[in-house]
Design a protein around this motif. Structure first.
Motif, PDB file in Angstrom:
ATOM      1  N   LEU A   1      31.270  48.883  33.816  1.00  0.00           N
ATOM      2  CA  LEU A   1      29.876  49.236  34.078  1.00  0.00           C
ATOM      3  C   LEU A   1      29.691  50.748  34.062  1.00  0.00           C
ATOM      4  O   LEU A   1      28.719  51.259  33.485  1.00  0.00           O
ATOM      5  N   GLY A   2      30.616  51.472  34.699  1.00  0.00           N
ATOM      6  CA  GLY A   2      30.509  52.934  34.731  1.00  0.00           C
ATOM      7  C   GLY A   2      30.566  53.531  33.345  1.00  0.00           C
ATOM      8  O   GLY A   2      29.784  54.439  33.016  1.00  0.00           O
ATOM      9  N   ALA A   3      31.481  53.037  32.505  1.00  0.00           N
ATOM     10  CA  ALA A   3      31.599  53.564  31.142  1.00  0.00           C
ATOM     11  C   ALA A   3      30.335  53.278  30.332  1.00  0.00           C
ATOM     12  O   ALA A   3      29.852  54.144  29.595  1.00  0.00           O
ATOM     13  N   VAL A   4      29.798  52.067  30.460  1.00  0.00           N
ATOM     14  CA  VAL A   4      28.575  51.715  29.719  1.00  0.00           C
ATOM     15  C   VAL A   4      27.405  52.593  30.180  1.00  0.00           C
ATOM     16  O   VAL A   4      26.654  53.144  29.362  1.00  0.00           O
ATOM     17  N   LEU A   5      27.275  52.758  31.494  1.00  0.00           N
ATOM     18  CA  LEU A   5      26.156  53.544  32.045  1.00  0.00           C
ATOM     19  C   LEU A   5      26.217  54.997  31.569  1.00  0.00           C
ATOM     20  O   LEU A   5      25.216  55.546  31.074  1.00  0.00           O
ATOM     21  N   ILE A   6      27.385  55.625  31.687  1.00  0.00           N
ATOM     22  CA  ILE A   6      27.503  57.037  31.310  1.00  0.00           C
ATOM     23  C   ILE A   6      27.346  57.215  29.800  1.00  0.00           C
ATOM     24  O   ILE A   6      26.691  58.158  29.333  1.00  0.00           O
ATOM     25  N   THR A   7      27.922  56.290  29.013  1.00  0.00           N
ATOM     26  CA  THR A   7      27.807  56.406  27.553  1.00  0.00           C
ATOM     27  C   THR A   7      26.360  56.257  27.095  1.00  0.00           C
ATOM     28  O   THR A   7      25.893  56.995  26.223  1.00  0.00           O
ATOM     29  N   VAL A   8      25.651  55.306  27.690  1.00  0.00           N
ATOM     30  CA  VAL A   8      24.232  55.125  27.317  1.00  0.00           C
ATOM     31  C   VAL A   8      23.422  56.362  27.686  1.00  0.00           C
ATOM     32  O   VAL A   8      22.572  56.824  26.910  1.00  0.00           O
ATOM     33  N   LEU A   9      23.688  56.944  28.857  1.00  0.00           N
ATOM     34  CA  LEU A   9      22.968  58.156  29.251  1.00  0.00           C
ATOM     35  C   LEU A   9      23.248  59.299  28.282  1.00  0.00           C
ATOM     36  O   LEU A   9      22.340  60.067  27.921  1.00  0.00           O
ATOM     37  N   GLU A  10      24.497  59.427  27.843  1.00  0.00           N
ATOM     38  CA  GLU A  10      24.846  60.512  26.914  1.00  0.00           C
ATOM     39  C   GLU A  10      24.199  60.327  25.551  1.00  0.00           C
ATOM     40  O   GLU A  10      23.772  61.285  24.913  1.00  0.00           O
ATOM     41  N   GLU A  11      24.126  59.071  25.104  1.00  0.00           N
ATOM     42  CA  GLU A  11      23.662  58.806  23.742  1.00  0.00           C
ATOM     43  C   GLU A  11      22.163  58.554  23.644  1.00  0.00           C
ATOM     44  O   GLU A  11      21.557  58.809  22.602  1.00  0.00           O
ATOM     45  N   LYS A  12      21.571  58.031  24.696  1.00  0.00           N
ATOM     46  CA  LYS A  12      20.183  57.573  24.614  1.00  0.00           C
ATOM     47  C   LYS A  12      19.255  58.268  25.594  1.00  0.00           C
ATOM     48  O   LYS A  12      18.191  57.720  25.918  1.00  0.00           O
ATOM     49  N   MET A  13      19.629  59.448  26.070  1.00  0.00           N
ATOM     50  CA  MET A  13      18.762  60.124  27.038  1.00  0.00           C
ATOM     51  C   MET A  13      17.396  60.469  26.428  1.00  0.00           C
ATOM     52  O   MET A  13      16.370  60.431  27.108  1.00  0.00           O
ATOM     53  N   GLY A  14      17.395  60.803  25.119  1.00  0.00           N
ATOM     54  CA  GLY A  14      16.123  61.107  24.456  1.00  0.00           C
ATOM     55  C   GLY A  14      15.177  59.916  24.502  1.00  0.00           C
ATOM     56  O   GLY A  14      13.983  60.061  24.823  1.00  0.00           O
ATOM     57  N   THR A  15      15.705  58.727  24.200  1.00  0.00           N
ATOM     58  CA  THR A  15      14.878  57.516  24.227  1.00  0.00           C
ATOM     59  C   THR A  15      14.418  57.203  25.646  1.00  0.00           C
ATOM     60  O   THR A  15      13.249  56.847  25.871  1.00  0.00           O
ATOM     61  N   ILE A  16      15.341  57.353  26.602  1.00  0.00           N
ATOM     62  CA  ILE A  16      14.990  57.063  28.000  1.00  0.00           C
ATOM     63  C   ILE A  16      13.895  58.003  28.494  1.00  0.00           C
ATOM     64  O   ILE A  16      12.933  57.574  29.154  1.00  0.00           O
ATOM     65  N   SER A  17      14.025  59.301  28.178  1.00  0.00           N
ATOM     66  CA  SER A  17      13.005  60.265  28.629  1.00  0.00           C
ATOM     67  C   SER A  17      11.656  59.979  27.973  1.00  0.00           C
ATOM     68  O   SER A  17      10.600  60.106  28.614  1.00  0.00           O
ATOM     69  N   HIS A  18      11.691  59.554  26.699  1.00  0.00           N
ATOM     70  CA  HIS A  18      10.436  59.221  26.002  1.00  0.00           C
ATOM     71  C   HIS A  18       9.747  58.027  26.680  1.00  0.00           C
ATOM     72  O   HIS A  18       8.525  58.034  26.883  1.00  0.00           O
ATOM     73  N   VAL A  19      10.527  57.016  27.048  1.00  0.00           N
ATOM     74  CA  VAL A  19       9.963  55.848  27.725  1.00  0.00           C
ATOM     75  C   VAL A  19       9.382  56.240  29.084  1.00  0.00           C
ATOM     76  O   VAL A  19       8.286  55.784  29.472  1.00  0.00           O
ATOM     77  N   LEU A  20      10.101  57.107  29.815  1.00  0.00           N
ATOM     78  CA  LEU A  20       9.605  57.542  31.128  1.00  0.00           C
ATOM     79  C   LEU A  20       8.290  58.300  31.003  1.00  0.00           C
ATOM     80  O   LEU A  20       7.382  58.143  31.835  1.00  0.00           O
ATOM     81  N   VAL A  21       8.167  59.111  29.944  1.00  0.00           N
ATOM     82  CA  VAL A  21       6.909  59.847  29.725  1.00  0.00           C
ATOM     83  C   VAL A  21       5.774  58.868  29.438  1.00  0.00           C
ATOM     84  O   VAL A  21       4.652  59.016  29.957  1.00  0.00           O
ATOM     85  N   LYS A  22       6.043  57.853  28.622  1.00  0.00           N
ATOM     86  CA  LYS A  22       4.987  56.880  28.285  1.00  0.00           C
ATOM     87  C   LYS A  22       4.570  56.060  29.504  1.00  0.00           C
ATOM     88  O   LYS A  22       3.387  55.762  29.692  1.00  0.00           O
ATOM     89  N   VAL A  23       5.544  55.704  30.348  1.00  0.00           N
ATOM     90  CA  VAL A  23       5.234  54.861  31.506  1.00  0.00           C
ATOM     91  C   VAL A  23       4.521  55.649  32.596  1.00  0.00           C
ATOM     92  O   VAL A  23       3.545  55.172  33.201  1.00  0.00           O
TER      93      VAL A  23
END
Length: 335
Positions: A266-288
């Motif tokens: 779980l830790g590896a998946v969480l950190i890897t997703v944050l490293e690779e997909k932070m742009g997408t996550i921040s975009h979703v947070l802005v829209k929401v």
């Protein structure tokens, strides 16, 4: 009776979650997961599981596991690009390299404990890093580029989906083996050493041999993870042997749950997703939320990961999986 019920409930929860994760992993490439991202997750998850065996069950915190991970990656890359070896043989060469480095590190480090053990592993890993920086075959700061995937028993590993399922098979088999090690008599002695080393010595166990044994097992699987990552990504860089990668695997393990079966994954998946997909996550947070400030998160991945680590330390002292499991068991069994 309470302990027996806790054990049975814990086993049922782990088995159910395990089968659910396996089913999700099997269909993930067909429901939108980019296979290369999935393979990167599994490589780091295996790396974290190897570290967890050493730190979570034997109580040995290594600050130098990047040397095993990156050293195996470099040897595999050189075997495939320069020597033209088949892919399986190149991966075996990478694992053998990690075992050799692990043998040297283990022989020098297991005679010490606590912070002294950690500092010795860090110092030896820094030697490997500076060697990789200056050696000609590593490509220096440019790293090794164009590592071919090759074939395996006629299967074209250039196909991301074929490679994904190969990595999945290797990951599941490795995870199963590491779990068997933990539950074996050897693993029980390791946990006894972690809990009370003087008592284990007084019972006649040759503690340093057990420590060296678990260090080598951990080194072998960390090397397997590094070798597979080099093949999957097609390049190898100095980052993989840098001390920051040793810190990253510690972070993954602690966030997920040190000394748990599924926590490092779980830790590896969480950190890897944050490293690779932070742009997408921040975009979703802005829209929401409509708050433009979240766009800045894309440039501050390290800050976000650090904040998550602080929150986990404050709210999940056993790691996410360890804390959830402990609370579920308490709620289910307590009157």
């Amino acid at each position: 009776m309470n302990m027996l019920a806790r054990t049975r409930l814990s086993n049922r929860l782990s088995s159910g979650l395990l089968w659910a994760l396996l089913a999700l992993a099997l269909i993930a490439p067909w429901i939108g997961l980019y296979p290369v991202l999935g393979m990167r997750m599994m490589c780091f998850a295996l790396f974290a599981c190897a570290f967890n065996l050493l730190a979570g069950y034997a109580g040995l915190i290594s600050f130098g596991h990047a040397a095993l991970f990156g050293g195996a990656g470099y040897l595999t890359g050189m075997a495939l690009t320069t020597w033209g070896w088949p892919t399986p043989l190149g991966i075996v060469a990478g694992v053998a390299t990690a075992l050799l480095i692990g043998l040297v590190m283990g022989l020098l480090a297991v005679r010490r404990s606590g912070i002294y053990f950690s500092m010795i592993t860090l110092a030896l890993a820094q030697i490997v890093y500076f060697y990789a920086l200056q050696a000609n075959f590593t490509g220096g700061e440019d790293g090794l580029q164009g590592i071919p995937r090759g074939t395996l028993f006629g299967l074209p590993l250039q196909s991301d989906r074929v490679m994904y399922y190969l990595v999945l098979v290797v990951f599941v088999a490795s995870w199963w083996f590491l779990r068997r090690v933990v539950n074996s008599p050897f693993g029980q002695v390791l946990q006894a050493v972690r809990e009370n080393e003087p008592r284990a010595i007084s019972l006649g166990y040759r503690v340093n041999r057990y420590k060296l044994g678990v260090f080598l097992i951990s080194a072998g699987f960390a090397g397997l993870a590094g070798a597979m990552k080099a093949v999957v990504m097609g390049f190898e860089t100095l980052t993989d042997v840098h001390w920051s990668t040793s810190g990253l695997v510690i972070l993954m393990t602690l966030v997920g749950g040190l000394g748990t079966d599924l926590g490092p994954i779980l830790g590896a998946v969480l950190i890897t997703v944050l490293e690779e997909k932070m742009g997408t996550i921040s975009h979703v947070l802005v829209k929401v939320t409509g708050i433009d400030w979240f766009h800045q998160l894309n440039d501050s991945v390290s800050m976000v990961i650090g904040a998550i680590f602080v929150l986990c330390v404050l709210l999940f002292r056993r790691g996410i999986v360890g804390e959830i499991r402990a609370r579920l068991l308490l709620n289910k069994i307590s009157p």
